[in-house]
Design an enzyme around this catalytic site. Structure first.
Site, PDB file in Angstrom:
ATOM      1  N   CYS A 115       0.811  -1.224   0.000  1.00  0.00           N
ATOM      2  CA  CYS A 115       0.000   0.000   0.000  1.00  0.00           C
ATOM      3  C   CYS A 115       0.846   1.276   0.000  1.00  0.00           C
ATOM      4  O   CYS A 115       0.361   2.339  -0.365  1.00  0.00           O
ATOM      5  CB  CYS A 115      -0.946   0.008   1.200  1.00  0.00           C
ATOM      6  SG  CYS A 115      -2.127  -1.331   1.092  1.00  0.00           S
ATOM      7  N   HIS A 262      -4.014   6.979   1.600  1.00  0.00           N
ATOM      8  CA  HIS A 262      -4.193   5.664   0.991  1.00  0.00           C
ATOM      9  C   HIS A 262      -5.578   5.153   1.377  1.00  0.00           C
ATOM     10  O   HIS A 262      -5.978   5.241   2.534  1.00  0.00           O
ATOM     11  CB  HIS A 262      -3.103   4.711   1.491  1.00  0.00           C
ATOM     12  CG  HIS A 262      -3.441   3.274   1.275  1.00  0.00           C
ATOM     13  ND1 HIS A 262      -3.808   2.791   0.044  1.00  0.00           N
ATOM     14  CD2 HIS A 262      -3.506   2.228   2.134  1.00  0.00           C
ATOM     15  CE1 HIS A 262      -4.078   1.500   0.151  1.00  0.00           C
ATOM     16  NE2 HIS A 262      -3.899   1.134   1.414  1.00  0.00           N
ATOM     17  N   ASN A 292      -9.919  -0.955  -1.858  1.00  0.00           N
ATOM     18  CA  ASN A 292      -8.495  -0.703  -1.616  1.00  0.00           C
ATOM     19  C   ASN A 292      -7.708  -1.235  -2.817  1.00  0.00           C
ATOM     20  O   ASN A 292      -7.656  -2.444  -3.032  1.00  0.00           O
ATOM     21  CB  ASN A 292      -8.079  -1.411  -0.320  1.00  0.00           C
ATOM     22  CG  ASN A 292      -6.597  -1.241   0.001  1.00  0.00           C
ATOM     23  OD1 ASN A 292      -5.815  -0.783  -0.827  1.00  0.00           O
ATOM     24  ND2 ASN A 292      -6.221  -1.629   1.207  1.00  0.00           N
TER      25      ASN A 292
HETATM   26  N1  ACO Z   1     -18.798  -9.966   5.898  1.00  0.00           N
HETATM   27  C1  ACO Z   1     -19.463 -10.290   7.012  1.00  0.00           C
HETATM   28  N2  ACO Z   1     -18.850 -10.612   8.171  1.00  0.00           N
HETATM   29  C2  ACO Z   1     -17.503 -10.597   8.181  1.00  0.00           C
HETATM   30  C3  ACO Z   1     -16.755 -10.262   7.039  1.00  0.00           C
HETATM   31  C4  ACO Z   1     -17.455  -9.955   5.864  1.00  0.00           C
HETATM   32  N3  ACO Z   1     -16.832  -9.615   4.713  1.00  0.00           N
HETATM   33  N4  ACO Z   1     -15.436 -10.332   7.349  1.00  0.00           N
HETATM   34  C5  ACO Z   1     -15.352 -10.681   8.634  1.00  0.00           C
HETATM   35  N5  ACO Z   1     -16.605 -10.849   9.157  1.00  0.00           N
HETATM   36  C6  ACO Z   1     -16.979 -11.202  10.523  1.00  0.00           C
HETATM   37  C7  ACO Z   1     -15.881 -11.945  11.244  1.00  0.00           C
HETATM   38  O1  ACO Z   1     -15.928 -13.316  10.988  1.00  0.00           O
HETATM   39  C8  ACO Z   1     -16.159 -11.600  12.680  1.00  0.00           C
HETATM   40  O2  ACO Z   1     -17.205 -12.433  13.141  1.00  0.00           O
HETATM   41  P1  ACO Z   1     -17.225 -12.991  14.660  1.00  0.00           P
HETATM   42  O3  ACO Z   1     -17.284 -11.775  15.527  1.00  0.00           O
HETATM   43  O4  ACO Z   1     -18.456 -13.841  14.698  1.00  0.00           O
HETATM   44  O5  ACO Z   1     -15.941 -13.758  14.812  1.00  0.00           O
HETATM   45  C9  ACO Z   1     -16.715 -10.188  12.636  1.00  0.00           C
HETATM   46  O6  ACO Z   1     -17.171  -9.998  11.277  1.00  0.00           O
HETATM   47  C10 ACO Z   1     -15.687  -9.122  12.960  1.00  0.00           C
HETATM   48  O7  ACO Z   1     -14.498  -9.344  12.184  1.00  0.00           O
HETATM   49  P2  ACO Z   1     -13.231  -8.464  12.361  1.00  0.00           P
HETATM   50  O8  ACO Z   1     -12.164  -8.976  11.429  1.00  0.00           O
HETATM   51  O9  ACO Z   1     -12.896  -8.350  13.789  1.00  0.00           O
HETATM   52  O10 ACO Z   1     -13.764  -7.054  11.814  1.00  0.00           O
HETATM   53  P3  ACO Z   1     -13.134  -5.605  11.964  1.00  0.00           P
HETATM   54  O11 ACO Z   1     -14.060  -4.748  12.662  1.00  0.00           O
HETATM   55  O12 ACO Z   1     -11.724  -5.646  12.445  1.00  0.00           O
HETATM   56  O13 ACO Z   1     -13.104  -5.121  10.453  1.00  0.00           O
HETATM   57  C11 ACO Z   1     -11.523  -4.800   8.666  1.00  0.00           C
HETATM   58  C12 ACO Z   1     -12.306  -5.799   9.517  1.00  0.00           C
HETATM   59  C13 ACO Z   1     -12.507  -3.979   7.867  1.00  0.00           C
HETATM   60  C14 ACO Z   1     -10.642  -5.588   7.751  1.00  0.00           C
HETATM   61  C15 ACO Z   1     -10.680  -3.848   9.544  1.00  0.00           C
HETATM   62  O14 ACO Z   1     -10.009  -4.582  10.533  1.00  0.00           O
HETATM   63  C16 ACO Z   1      -9.666  -3.030   8.768  1.00  0.00           C
HETATM   64  O15 ACO Z   1     -10.022  -2.210   7.937  1.00  0.00           O
HETATM   65  N6  ACO Z   1      -8.369  -3.179   9.061  1.00  0.00           N
HETATM   66  C17 ACO Z   1      -7.315  -2.395   8.410  1.00  0.00           C
HETATM   67  C18 ACO Z   1      -7.088  -2.745   7.000  1.00  0.00           C
HETATM   68  C19 ACO Z   1      -5.893  -1.976   6.472  1.00  0.00           C
HETATM   69  O16 ACO Z   1      -5.649  -0.834   6.815  1.00  0.00           O
HETATM   70  N7  ACO Z   1      -5.078  -2.606   5.676  1.00  0.00           N
HETATM   71  C20 ACO Z   1      -3.841  -1.941   5.281  1.00  0.00           C
HETATM   72  C21 ACO Z   1      -3.717  -1.752   3.897  1.00  0.00           C
HETATM   73  S1  ACO Z   1      -3.882  -3.203   2.946  1.00  0.00           S
HETATM   74  C22 ACO Z   1      -2.310  -3.577   2.348  1.00  0.00           C
HETATM   75  O17 ACO Z   1      -1.293  -3.064   2.709  1.00  0.00           O
HETATM   76  C23 ACO Z   1      -2.224  -4.670   1.315  1.00  0.00           C
END
Ligand code: ACO
Length: 335
Positions: A115, A262, A292
């Site tokens: 990223c 980003h 993204n």
């Molecule tokens: N649809 C429905 N439910 C989902 C999905 C989905 N697509 N994905 C996960 N869930 C569920 C999980 O299974 C979990 O269920 P549970 O509570 O029963 O176990 C629940 O939703 C919560 O999951 P989390 O992973 O804890 O969700 P979170 O609130 O952390 O959101 C996210 C996830 C959006 C990915 C967030 O953590 C995020 O944006 N992180 C940063 C991403 C980022 O900045 N990446 C850097 C750049 S990418 C790169 O460099 C390549």
């Protein structure tokens, strides 16, 4: 000493729109979850029938940027190509663009910083220009995520976030003082490499091993992410990189005319916007439409903001990114 300024911008995204509802054909997810957590409404995924791939999307964006710079392909001295999703394990996308654009035998460098790839690439281009080595450097960020994402409920935490696309900039030599790229700051923290990674195929996990084990629980050849861990680091590092850039130039947050973060997650962008007290017209987000796009995200958003007339001459433009590695950084530009 020479300065460097952006003279041309372009982007290309595949036509194929994949909405959040479309994703439900492959996985248990829903529009509400995706929008609430990430802000994403839809993304572009390559339709394989079109023949699009990482390199040719990069080349398409590059053609636009070169033309807008008022240059031809023969004026470009060097190519820098950032991606985490190359068409081939090797060689990288830079040489493919040299070929696709029928350029002279100029150098082509590939950058593997996920990223932060475009921020790193722009900084490298800036150094080449400031030393006087090159006059016009083509900087590209391009990603074909859809070709390598796990389209199942198991992969949903990652798959719903990523989109395909490419952006390009021409960075050119300039004599104007106090204009163009004022500074760049680059960082990494490799101890967190596995928090957001794709581990195979690689020399540590090569194809025969993956096939031989044939383990249905093996997801090493799909990207995996510790989302909350990444999120917590992202908000801190984004802010640090911006503060570092502002301080280097004796500037304040109130001097920012346009922040291009980003596009990792709309909530991360909103956190950063709030922290620096920026009004909505001073931050450009497009994650809602494109998801993204990793190395392409900053350059697509910058190009779009410029096309919309949101960036004017003399504006202070701040680019910032954080991602896998971890890597992060910022670039400060006086437009
Ligand atoms: N649809 C429905 N439910 C989902 C999905 C989905 N697509 N994905 C996960 N869930 C569920 C999980 O299974 C979990 O269920 P549970 O509570 O029963 O176990 C629940 O939703 C919560 O999951 P989390 O992973 O804890 O969700 P979170 O609130 O952390 O959101 C996210 C996830 C959006 C990915 C967030 O953590 C995020 O944006 N992180 C940063 C991403 C980022 O900045 N990446 C850097 C750049 S990418 C790169 O460099 C390549």
């Amino acid at each position: 000493m020479y300065n460097s300024k952006i003279t041309g911008l372009g982007y290309y995204v595949p036509e194929n729109v994949v909405t959040n509802n479309d994703l439900t054909q492959w996985m248990d997810t829903n529009d509400e979850w995706i929008q609430e957590r990430t802000g994403i409404k839809e993304r572009r995924w390559i339709d394989p029938k079109t023949g699009d791939n990482t390199s040719n999307m990069g080349a398409k964006a590059a053609r636009i940027a070169i033309e807008r710079a008022g240059l031809t392909k023969d004026d470009i001295d060097f190519i820098i190509f950032a991606t985490l999703s190359p068409d081939m394990y090797f060689p990288g996308g830079g040489v493919r663009v040299q070929d696709l654009l029928d350029m002279p035998t100029i150098g082509a460098l590939d950058v593997r910083n996920q990223c932060s790839g475009f921020i790193y690439s722009l900084s490298v281009a800036d150094q080449f220009i400031k030393t006087g080595m090159y006059k016009n450097v083509l900087v590209i960020g391009s990603e074909n995520h859809s070709g390598g994402l796990e389209r199942s409920t198991r992969g949903r935490g990652v798959t719903v976030i990523f989109g395909d696309g490419a952006g390009a900039a021409v960075l050119s030599r300039s004599e104007a003082q106090g204009k163009g790229i004022l500074s760049s700051h680059l960082h990494s923290e490799g101890k967190h490499a596995k928090e957001l990674a794709l581990e195979g195929p690689s020399t540590g996990r090569w194809v025969p091993e993956i096939i031989k084990e044939n383990d249905p629980n093996d997801v090493s050849y799909y990207p995996h992410m510790n989302g909350q861990f990444v999120f917590k680091h992202a908000v801190v590092r984004f802010s640090e990189a911006i503060i570092e850039g502002l301080q280097t130039n004796n500037l304040q947050a109130t001097d920012i005319d346009m922040l291009i973060p980003h596009q990792a997650n709309l909530r991360i962008s909103q956190f950063v916007q709030k922290k620096f007290g920026l009004s909505d017209d001073k931050v450009h987000n497009n994650i809602m439409k494109y998801g993204n796009t990793t190395a392409a995200s900053v350059i697509i958003a910058l190009t779009e903001a410029w096309e919309l007339g949101k960036i004017k001459g003399n504006d202070l433009v701040v680019l910032a990114a954080f991602g896998s590695g971890f890597t992060w950084g910022s670039v400060i530009i006086r437009w």
